[in-house]
Write a protein that holds these residues in place. Structure first.
Motif, PDB file in Angstrom:
ATOM      1  N   SER A 179       0.832  -1.210   0.000  1.00  0.00           N
ATOM      2  CA  SER A 179       0.000   0.000   0.000  1.00  0.00           C
ATOM      3  C   SER A 179       0.861   1.252   0.000  1.00  0.00           C
ATOM      4  CB  SER A 179      -0.934   0.006   1.216  1.00  0.00           C
ATOM      5  OG  SER A 179      -0.190   0.044   2.420  1.00  0.00           O
ATOM      6  N   LEU A 180       0.330   2.303  -0.596  1.00  0.00           N
ATOM      7  CA  LEU A 180       0.953   3.629  -0.580  1.00  0.00           C
ATOM      8  C   LEU A 180      -0.146   4.642  -0.288  1.00  0.00           C
ATOM      9  CD1 LEU A 180       3.356   5.570  -1.089  1.00  0.00           C
ATOM     10  CD2 LEU A 180       2.657   5.609  -3.494  1.00  0.00           C
ATOM     11  N   CYS A 224      -0.576   6.039  -9.111  1.00  0.00           N
ATOM     12  CA  CYS A 224      -0.278   5.699  -7.711  1.00  0.00           C
ATOM     13  C   CYS A 224       0.358   4.319  -7.617  1.00  0.00           C
ATOM     14  CB  CYS A 224      -1.561   5.757  -6.887  1.00  0.00           C
ATOM     15  SG  CYS A 224      -1.347   5.292  -5.149  1.00  0.00           S
ATOM     16  N   VAL A 225      -0.158   3.361  -8.386  1.00  0.00           N
ATOM     17  CA  VAL A 225       0.394   2.003  -8.371  1.00  0.00           C
ATOM     18  C   VAL A 225       1.821   1.995  -8.918  1.00  0.00           C
ATOM     19  CG1 VAL A 225       0.128  -0.339  -9.303  1.00  0.00           C
ATOM     20  CG2 VAL A 225      -1.880   0.928  -8.503  1.00  0.00           C
ATOM     21  N   LEU A 266       3.107   7.094   3.463  1.00  0.00           N
ATOM     22  CA  LEU A 266       3.235   5.816   4.145  1.00  0.00           C
ATOM     23  C   LEU A 266       3.299   4.681   3.123  1.00  0.00           C
ATOM     24  CD1 LEU A 266       0.498   6.321   6.899  1.00  0.00           C
ATOM     25  CD2 LEU A 266       2.961   6.463   7.233  1.00  0.00           C
ATOM     26  N   LEU A 267       4.401   3.962   3.113  1.00  0.00           N
ATOM     27  CA  LEU A 267       4.545   2.771   2.290  1.00  0.00           C
ATOM     28  C   LEU A 267       4.418   1.559   3.196  1.00  0.00           C
ATOM     29  CD1 LEU A 267       5.300   1.423  -0.449  1.00  0.00           C
ATOM     30  CD2 LEU A 267       7.697   1.556   0.303  1.00  0.00           C
ATOM     31  N   ASP A 268       3.371   0.759   2.993  1.00  0.00           N
ATOM     32  CA  ASP A 268       3.117  -0.400   3.858  1.00  0.00           C
ATOM     33  C   ASP A 268       3.136   0.004   5.328  1.00  0.00           C
ATOM     34  OD1 ASP A 268       2.835  -2.068   1.688  1.00  0.00           O
ATOM     35  OD2 ASP A 268       4.918  -2.726   1.698  1.00  0.00           O
ATOM     36  N   ASP A 269       2.468   1.126   5.626  1.00  0.00           N
ATOM     37  CA  ASP A 269       2.306   1.632   7.001  1.00  0.00           C
ATOM     38  C   ASP A 269       3.594   2.163   7.615  1.00  0.00           C
ATOM     39  OD1 ASP A 269      -0.408   0.915   6.949  1.00  0.00           O
ATOM     40  OD2 ASP A 269       0.067  -1.129   7.573  1.00  0.00           O
ATOM     41  N   GLY A 281      -4.647   7.274  -1.655  1.00  0.00           N
ATOM     42  CA  GLY A 281      -3.616   6.307  -2.011  1.00  0.00           C
ATOM     43  C   GLY A 281      -4.206   5.046  -2.594  1.00  0.00           C
ATOM     44  N   CYS A 282      -3.352   4.029  -2.718  1.00  0.00           N
ATOM     45  CA  CYS A 282      -3.761   2.811  -3.407  1.00  0.00           C
ATOM     46  C   CYS A 282      -3.114   1.585  -2.770  1.00  0.00           C
ATOM     47  CB  CYS A 282      -3.363   2.883  -4.883  1.00  0.00           C
ATOM     48  SG  CYS A 282      -1.592   3.142  -5.135  1.00  0.00           S
ATOM     49  N   GLU A 283      -3.670   0.427  -3.112  1.00  0.00           N
ATOM     50  CA  GLU A 283      -3.117  -0.858  -2.705  1.00  0.00           C
ATOM     51  C   GLU A 283      -3.006  -1.741  -3.939  1.00  0.00           C
ATOM     52  OE1 GLU A 283      -5.241  -2.606   0.533  1.00  0.00           O
ATOM     53  OE2 GLU A 283      -5.316  -0.725   1.672  1.00  0.00           O
TER      54      GLU A 283
END
Length: 309
Positions: A31-32, A196-197, A56-59, A128-130
């Motif tokens: 996730s971002l 975003c991805v 936040l990248l992967d929280d 953001g996106c996942e």
């Protein structure tokens, strides 16, 4: 329908008990997200700013901006090394523009809500996106683009319909205004599902490059007196330093999996790797072989560590 966590656990244990093999770890999910927070007035508290933003990248926090320093800065070493100076310059200008936008719009909302200007009000935006790594392909799975006012949902973007959703009446004027420009909604949809991805995948690859030479998961076992009863012990299996975040940890008694009484979930470490803990409660006089089994994609086979007596 979504499968409950308990049902998934039962399924995993059934597979293990039937053929004696450990189930495979699920596909990587990443996730971002960017979180922006604007206050209606300054607050004289340390670390609280009239405007702040973070990525936040992967929280795990990767960048930061506040209304005092007014510069977008890296929060991870690999971000500092990989991203060129012009990336930070453009990012700083973008954050300054958003700071100005928040300063204007938090007061527009206060007027619309007829709120007292002497009170503190908060406008937030999360976007953001996942995505999932399926084989060699990185595929979009979901996105979030939502605004909150004073801790309540205010406005959110439906990427499937490419339009805004207003859960409260005060958000309707904004929804109508933004939906009246379909090309902007299509741009927002394109950013969330594609751009975003692309950024998420780029950041993930940069972080992976730094973490590639790190050690496999470290597994630590310990026991301590339980708070539940004087005759109880709590056995804990702590797994740390692993990446990616998907990991399988099973506590067993005499080689049979048991359901843990405490589980922290997967949490980020400061260096971008992850950690988690699982615990079980036992009677102090109990004599049995307890072990912790850890499976991770960086391992050739599972790690099996035993508690001493």
């Amino acid at each position: 329908m979504c499968t409950s966590a308990a049902t998934k656990m039962v399924s995993l244990l059934c597979v293990f008990l039937l053929d004696g093999t450990l189930p495979s770890v699920q596909a990587e999910k990443h996730s971002l997200y960017y979180i922006y927070t604007g206050l209606s007035k300054p607050v004289d508290l340390p670390g609280i700013y009239e405007f702040s933003a973070m990525g936040l990248l992967d929280d795990t926090q990767i960048d930061y901006y506040n209304s005092e320093e007014r510069r977008k800065i890296p929060k991870q070493q690999w971000m500092r090394e990989k991203m060129q100076e012009d990336y930070w310059e453009r990012g700083t200008q973008s954050r300054k523009s958003k700071e100005q936008w928040f300063n204007v719009n938090v007061h527009i909302l206060m007027n619309r809500m007829r709120h007292d200007k002497s009170d503190l009000h908060v406008l937030q935006w999360r976007v953001g996106c996942e995505a999932e790594l399926q084989g060699s392909e990185f595929k979009f799975s979901k996105c979030i683009n939502e605004f909150g006012y004073d801790g309540e949902n205010f406005l959110s973007f439906d990427d499937k319909e490419a339009q805004w959703v207003a859960p409260v009446e005060a958000a309707l004027p904004t929804k109508r205004k933004w939906d009246d420009v379909p090309i902007l909604n299509q741009y927002t949809k394109g950013y969330l599902e594609k751009e975003c991805v692309d950024w998420l995948n780029k950041f993930r690859e940069y972080r992976d490059e730094e973490l590639r030479n790190t050690s496999p998961p470290d597994v630590h076992l310990f026991a301590k007196r339980s708070y539940i009863g004087k005759t109880n012990l709590k056995l804990t299996c702590m797994v740390t330093g692993f990446y990616p975040k998907d990991v399988l940890v099973i506590i067993r008694i005499n080689r049979i999996p048991v359901y843990e009484t405490e589980y922290t979930g997967v949490r980020p470490n400061h260096d971008g790797s992850f950690q988690m803990r699982k615990s079980v409660e036992i009677k102090e006089e109990e004599r049995a072989d307890y072990d912790c089994v850890v499976t991770h994609r960086t391992l050739k086979g599972p790690i099996i560590n035993k508690w001493g007596n």
